[in-house]
Design an enzyme around this catalytic site. Structure first.
Site, mmCIF file in Angstrom:
data_model
loop_
_atom_site.group_PDB
_atom_site.id
_atom_site.type_symbol
_atom_site.label_atom_id
_atom_site.label_comp_id
_atom_site.label_asym_id
_atom_site.label_seq_id
_atom_site.Cartn_x
_atom_site.Cartn_y
_atom_site.Cartn_z
ATOM 1 N N ASP A 148 29.650 -18.803 -1.268
ATOM 2 C CA ASP A 148 30.670 -19.833 -0.932
ATOM 3 C C ASP A 148 31.434 -20.061 -2.512
ATOM 4 O O ASP A 148 31.388 -19.247 -3.258
ATOM 5 C CB ASP A 148 30.028 -21.186 -0.431
ATOM 6 C CG ASP A 148 31.125 -21.842 0.669
ATOM 7 O OD1 ASP A 148 32.249 -22.086 0.010
ATOM 8 O OD2 ASP A 148 30.837 -21.829 1.522
ATOM 9 N N HIS B 150 34.223 -27.012 -1.143
ATOM 10 C CA HIS B 150 33.419 -26.267 0.013
ATOM 11 C C HIS B 150 31.961 -25.895 0.006
ATOM 12 O O HIS B 150 31.169 -26.258 0.742
ATOM 13 C CB HIS B 150 34.247 -25.100 0.533
ATOM 14 C CG HIS B 150 34.051 -24.584 2.000
ATOM 15 N ND1 HIS B 150 33.231 -23.805 1.977
ATOM 16 C CD2 HIS B 150 34.869 -24.708 3.220
ATOM 17 C CE1 HIS B 150 33.075 -23.352 3.463
ATOM 18 N NE2 HIS B 150 34.171 -23.976 4.147
ATOM 19 N N ASN C 192 37.374 -20.528 13.153
ATOM 20 C CA ASN C 192 38.189 -21.682 13.577
ATOM 21 C C ASN C 192 39.692 -21.166 14.257
ATOM 22 O O ASN C 192 40.504 -21.716 14.244
ATOM 23 C CB ASN C 192 38.737 -22.697 12.649
ATOM 24 C CG ASN C 192 37.217 -23.216 11.621
ATOM 25 O OD1 ASN C 192 36.403 -23.317 12.231
ATOM 26 N ND2 ASN C 192 37.578 -23.401 10.451
ATOM 27 N N SER D 192 32.260 -23.794 9.472
ATOM 28 C CA SER D 192 31.766 -23.830 8.417
ATOM 29 C C SER D 192 30.453 -24.735 8.122
ATOM 30 O O SER D 192 29.786 -24.485 7.271
ATOM 31 C CB SER D 192 32.620 -24.149 7.207
ATOM 32 O OG SER D 192 33.479 -23.028 7.052
#
Length: 706
Positions: free
Chosen positions: A182, A226, A321, A386
């Site tokens: 990430d 994130h 998404n 996520s």
């Protein structure tokens, strides 16, 4: 429909389009702490980036899979390339080439000893779901069974992940390491510091960090949050403060695939994502969490994930998404545990991507997560697949704690068979909205009382495809391979029968890692005509069957050889009209004539020019038969030029409303003379790139209609 402005024939570079989507979350950046946003030149990937549509790639970097060191050396010499880096475990190399890597790839793809050759792709982003910010935190109403440390977490309560029941049974992830691929996670955050494994890795620098202060110094940014959110879902420590992760006894390692130094979405290229995954596996990670998406069904990232699974490491990925029922990668790769998102009522969130490949679901709406200290610290309510993905990764860590020898497929099946399957559109089992249901850690602790109760091991399959035509036998490159479980009810939303897809590499191989054992229908087709063009009969198909054996491995897979009567793709076509790249070298075309197949290929900014003689009052119609009618990959663009070389008319997509991406011009000639038709690609015509693929084929048709 494209809406380009007109350009002359001096246009810039572009590439063949390939979709890449970020399966990330909605994020809230409070901005309470100011962080310098100047680029960190030592941490970001600096290179010339080429782009077409949603595809981004490093223009002079080629990623190749090789069979042995000698093959790599020969390829580098042939291509006059420099080997920048290698990943020996999966035999993948990054080459720096002098030209555009997309063009070079078509040459490299044919070199002996190379399994594939691809431009070094960079992941790009998509719109993110809406989120709530810190101002909403105090307004939450929480029951007592949602308080585990300090702040309320509905995601862990008995009606959702049921985490405390697992902890009380001794399953908290102790002894298991989870890697978070990430942006840089904050190893100094109070909720995360105690469970940092002591290592963090930047694959672009090939640098391992063991000092938290140095990591934070290099990571701090207004855009990097994130990875911290994700990590806190998994391993936030249980200490009576802040929040707790679903596996608070596990350790975590951040692996940077998105430095997020100057923007939220500046992912490293595919090579470095693969390098990060291999490093994490080699450094003890038993679970790889991937809250991102993008890429293709074969290449370095798939090789890296297959390597991880062959070493007993589970790969978890967010479904995406997109709101749609569709395949997204890496979630759709064989063997990957794909996670969908649920809201507080255990309903699929509207944004969560659906599909047959979904494994299970976990909370992903308004989840309480840790905000990095460099953005003010504290916590946020965050939404997205996520965050269902790391909850899934954390639950997988509980299984590994109990049964360290479990295989990735066994871990997946434990999660699926203990999930709450009463949710979703099928209240008795699997559905494409939520998979096998809502994960339930307490059910795992109750059911997995010994490792003898693990499900059967998964299978590993390898299909080798060969093309046979008048020219002999050749590797079945760019073929499509589908494994479809026996008895599948096509289109049924409640049918759990497995379906796996892959593309063959340059040697004709397609591999399927850690899939469900059992009987499969096997479907194989030659090179995709949407890419290569040609006649349907040229493609060739095969329908057969295959048994995937429980316990087969990457080293000793279940194998099947398939020979197709099919044409092998031509990666170096010859245009019969070249040179015709200017008015002076234009080739003649007459009314009623259709050209032979020609190509936008071979030279930068390729324009193919044809000339014809017209009389005043002639009504003409010129058609480009390209991807829409002929197949192949050319999104054509057509110009009509007058005797003075000035543009009289141009067209991108034919039809109003649009029919397809082929081009068509109708025009009434005002004065007798010599006129010109110039064929190129949309990318070149609109100055968005150099479009030089070997499958950019077309035919030009000219007619007088009066």
């Amino acid at each position: 429909m494209h809406k380009p402005s007109r350009h002359n024939l001096n246009c810039t570079l572009g590439v063949v389009a390939l979709t890449a989507l970020l399966a990330a979350c909605g994020q809230q950046t409070p901005g309470t702490t100011s962080v310098a946003t100047t680029p960190k030149a030592d941490l970001s990937e600096h290179a010339t980036v080429a782009q077409s549509g949603k595809l981004k790639y490093v223009q002079n970097e080629l990623m190749v899979g090789y069979t042995d060191d000698a093959s790599l050396s020969r390829a580098a010499t042939t291509l006059n390339a420099t080997v920048v880096a290698t990943i020996p475990e999966i035999r993948v190399a990054l080459l720096r080439v002098s030209g555009d890597s997309l063009k070079v790839s078509s040459q490299a793809f044919r070199l002996p000893g190379l399994r594939y050759a691809q431009p070094n792709q960079i992941v790009t982003g998509e719109a993110l779901p809406a989120v709530q910010g810190a101002a909403s935190l105090n307004a939450q109403a929480a029951s007592k069974d949602q308080i585990f440390d300090e702040l309320p977490q509905y995601a862990l309560d008995p009606r959702h992940l049921n985490a405390k029941a697992a902890w009380d049974a001794g399953l908290d992830g102790t002894g298991v390491v989870v890697a978070v691929l990430d942006d840089p996670g904050d190893v100094s955050h109070p909720d995360l510091a105690a469970n940092w494994a002591g290592k963090a890795y930047n694959p672009f620098l090939n640098k391992v960090y063991t000092n938290a202060a140095e990591w934070v110094k290099d990571s701090a940014s207004n855009f990097a949050s994130h990875g911290t959110f994700v990590a806190s879902s998994i391993v936030a420590v249980k200490d009576g403060k802040g929040i707790v992760g679903v596996a608070p006894g596990a350790k975590w390692m951040p692996v940077v695939i998105n430095p997020a130094a100057t923007t939220e979405n500046e992912f490293y290229s595919s090579f470095y994502i693969a390098l990060g995954a291999v490093w994490a596996t080699n450094n003890g990670a038993r679970v790889l969490n991937n809250s991102w998406g993008g890429g293709t069904s074969f290449g370095a990232v798939k090789d890296a994930f297959d390597y991880a699974m062959s070493n007993g490491t589970s790969v978890v990925a967010s479904m995406g998404n997109s709101y749609y029922d569709e395949f997204q990668y890496p979630a759709a790769l064989p063997g990957v545990i794909a996670s969908g998102a649920l809201d507080g009522s255990n309903r699929r969130t509207t944004f969560s991507t659906m599909g047959r490949h979904i494994s299970s679901s976990a909370p992903g709406q308004d989840t309480m997560l840790a905000n990095p200290t460099w953005l003010g610290g504290g916590h946020e309510l965050i939404s997205g697949t996520s965050f269902s993905s790391p909850y899934t990764a954390g639950v997988a860590a509980l299984v590994y704690q109990k049964c360290p020898a479990a295989t990735p497929f066994q871990v997946r099946r434990v999660l699926e068979t203990t999930a709450n399957n009463t949710i979703g559109s099928n209240p008795t089992g699997f559905d494409r909205d939520t998979g096998w249901g809502a994960l339930n850690a307490g059910n795992i602790a109750k059911t997995l009382t010994s490792c003898d109760k693990l499900p059967a091991k998964g299978a590993n399959v390898k299909i080798n495809v060969t093309y046979a035509d008048s020219g002999g036998q050749k590797p079945g490159v760019l073929g499509d391979v589908i494994l479809r479980g026996k008895g599948m009810r096509a289109g049924a939303t409640d049918d759990p029968t497995p379906l796996y897809l892959s593309t063959t590499d340059a040697q004709g191989n397609a591999t399927f890692a850690e899939i469900a054992p059992g009987e499969y229908d096997l479907y194989v087709a030659g090179a995709d005509l949407n890419i290569t063009g040609g006649l349907q009969d040229d493609r060739g198909t095969y329908v057969g069957s295959l048994t995937a054996t429980s316990g087969s491995t990457r080293v000793n897979p279940d194998m099947k050889d398939v020979t197709l009567t099919a044409a092998s793709p031509n990666f170096n076509p010859v245009d019969p009209y070249e040179p015709n790249d200017s008015l002076d070298t234009a080739k003649a075309i007459a009314y009623g004539q259709t050209t032979q197949t020609a190509y936008i290929y071979g030279t930068p900014d390729d324009f193919d020019v044809f000339k014809f003689t017209a009389a005043a009052g002639d009504q003409i119609k010129a058609d480009v038969l390209a991807a829409g009618q002929l197949g192949g990959s050319l999104d054509s663009y057509l110009f009509l030029l007058g005797p003075d070389g000035k543009t009289l008319a141009d067209n991108d997509d034919r039809g109003d409303p649009r029919i397809d991406s082929d081009s068509e011009v109708t025009f009434t000639i005002k004065a007798a003379g010599t006129y010109y038709l110039a064929v190129t690609s949309y990318n070149i015509a609109t100055a968005t790139g150099d479009d030089g693929g070997p499958f950019n084929k077309y035919q030009l048709k000219l007619a007088k209609t009066n």
